[in-house]
Design an enzyme around this catalytic site. Structure first.
Site, mmCIF file in Angstrom:
data_model
loop_
_atom_site.group_PDB
_atom_site.id
_atom_site.type_symbol
_atom_site.label_atom_id
_atom_site.label_comp_id
_atom_site.label_asym_id
_atom_site.label_seq_id
_atom_site.Cartn_x
_atom_site.Cartn_y
_atom_site.Cartn_z
ATOM 1 N N ARG A 57 0.737 -1.171 0.073
ATOM 2 C CA ARG A 57 0.077 -0.085 -0.013
ATOM 3 C C ARG A 57 0.925 1.305 -0.091
ATOM 4 O O ARG A 57 0.395 2.433 -0.367
ATOM 5 C CB ARG A 57 -0.932 -0.101 1.231
ATOM 6 N N GLU A 86 0.961 -6.255 12.838
ATOM 7 C CA GLU A 86 -0.251 -6.668 13.519
ATOM 8 C C GLU A 86 -0.729 -7.946 13.653
ATOM 9 O O GLU A 86 -1.302 -8.598 14.567
ATOM 10 C CB GLU A 86 -1.163 -5.400 13.563
HETATM 11 O O1 LIG Z 1 2.813 -1.492 11.800
HETATM 12 P P1 LIG Z 1 2.559 -2.926 11.563
HETATM 13 O O2 LIG Z 1 1.869 -3.636 12.701
HETATM 14 O O3 LIG Z 1 3.844 -3.557 11.152
HETATM 15 O O4 LIG Z 1 1.634 -3.095 10.394
HETATM 16 C C1 LIG Z 1 1.643 -1.994 9.199
HETATM 17 C C2 LIG Z 1 1.769 -2.605 7.978
HETATM 18 O O5 LIG Z 1 0.561 -3.430 7.723
HETATM 19 C C3 LIG Z 1 0.094 -3.454 6.198
HETATM 20 O O6 LIG Z 1 0.659 -3.934 5.527
HETATM 21 P P2 LIG Z 1 0.510 -5.586 4.868
HETATM 22 O O7 LIG Z 1 1.626 -6.403 5.484
HETATM 23 O O8 LIG Z 1 -0.775 -5.970 5.324
HETATM 24 O O9 LIG Z 1 0.546 -5.386 3.490
HETATM 25 P P3 LIG Z 1 -0.261 -4.674 2.232
HETATM 26 O O10 LIG Z 1 0.214 -3.223 2.065
HETATM 27 O O11 LIG Z 1 0.409 -5.542 0.975
HETATM 28 O O12 LIG Z 1 -1.756 -4.921 2.531
HETATM 29 C C4 LIG Z 1 0.271 -2.012 6.257
HETATM 30 O O13 LIG Z 1 -0.056 -1.357 4.692
HETATM 31 C C5 LIG Z 1 1.591 -1.584 6.856
HETATM 32 O O14 LIG Z 1 2.518 -1.814 5.660
HETATM 33 N N1 LIG Z 2 -5.569 -2.627 11.766
HETATM 34 C C1 LIG Z 2 -5.111 -2.435 10.489
HETATM 35 N N2 LIG Z 2 -5.648 -2.110 9.495
HETATM 36 C C2 LIG Z 2 -5.051 -1.894 8.008
HETATM 37 N N3 LIG Z 2 -3.755 -2.089 7.882
HETATM 38 C C3 LIG Z 2 -3.035 -2.619 9.076
HETATM 39 N N4 LIG Z 2 -1.792 -3.145 9.154
HETATM 40 C C4 LIG Z 2 -1.631 -3.582 10.147
HETATM 41 N N5 LIG Z 2 -2.656 -3.311 10.976
HETATM 42 C C5 LIG Z 2 -3.647 -2.965 10.148
#
Ligand SMILES: O=P(O)(O)OC[C@H]1O[C@H](OP(=O)(O)OP(=O)(O)O)[C@H](O)[C@@H]1O
Ligand SMILES: Nc1ncnc2[nH]cnc12
Length: 185
Positions: free
Chosen positions: A67, A104
């Protein structure tokens, strides 16, 4: 429109989905903002203005898979500077460096191409959201291994109660903050 009003308008469009992708996770969905052309444009403008104000000498934007790839390249383009990706493992050709991390709702591995940043290059790392901070901290570790200079870690959305920013040593900025007391949807 004042920056605060623009941010409120954007916040009101962010979706909230309880128990996604796992029970107990309240997922904050940025995509409804992108669906709205006015709000999407406003969001990019706010981010670009913020970077121009706080880090006018930034030389390159690093964006996080996936993202962070929505915002990083648009901001880099608007500023007339380059973009470098941090990707999940196995996606980047050539020599790479790699680090494992937890987020998370899971675990993953990030990689960067060894020649993608220069020593001392002034970098802003951009992502859509910070929750526990594991993802952003892993990106900082990789950028640090390449000896670049992190002038700022920037996210659109911060889940404040998870205190992800405490894992970061570089300056941190978020536009929209959520705490547990915020409405679910
Ligand atoms: O602070 P954190 O607990 O580490 O989580 C944050 C991350 O989680 C999500 O990514 P995700 O790995 O779900 O990948 P995506 O962007 O491909 O959906 C979001 O886009 C952040 O990069
Ligand atoms: N609660 C949340 N919502 C969207 N993206 C996430 N990446 C990690 N935690 C998330």
């Amino acid at each position: 429109m004042a920056e605060d009003q623009r941010i409120t308008r954007i916040k009101n469009l962010v979706g909230g989905f309880p128990d996604f992708p796992k029970p107990g996770i309240l997922f904050r969905d940025i995509f409804p903002v992108l669906r709205n052309p006015g709000a999407f444009k406003e969001l990019i403008n706010v981010v670009v203005e913020h970077v121009q104000k706080t880090a006018p000498d930034v030389e390159i934007i690093v964006g996080l898979d996936s993202r962070g790839f929505i915002f990083g390249p648009m901001v880099a383009h608007a500023l007339g500077i380059g973009f470098v990706p941090v990707r999940k493992s196995g996606k980047l050709p050539g020599e790479t460096i790699s680090v494992a991390y937890s987020l998370e709702y899971g675990k993953d591995r990030f990689e960067m191409q060894k020649d993608s940043l220069k020593a001392d290059q002034k970098v802003i790392i951009i992502d859509d959201l910070i929750a526990t901070g594991g993802t952003m901290a892993a990106a900082c570790e990789l950028v640090g291994l390449l000896k670049a200079n992190i002038v700022q870690c920037f996210v659109v959305i911060e889940l404040e109660d998870l205190n992800g920013k405490s894992k970061l040593s570089a300056p941190f900025k978020s536009l929209i903050k959520y705490s547990n007391s915020d409405q679910t949807i």
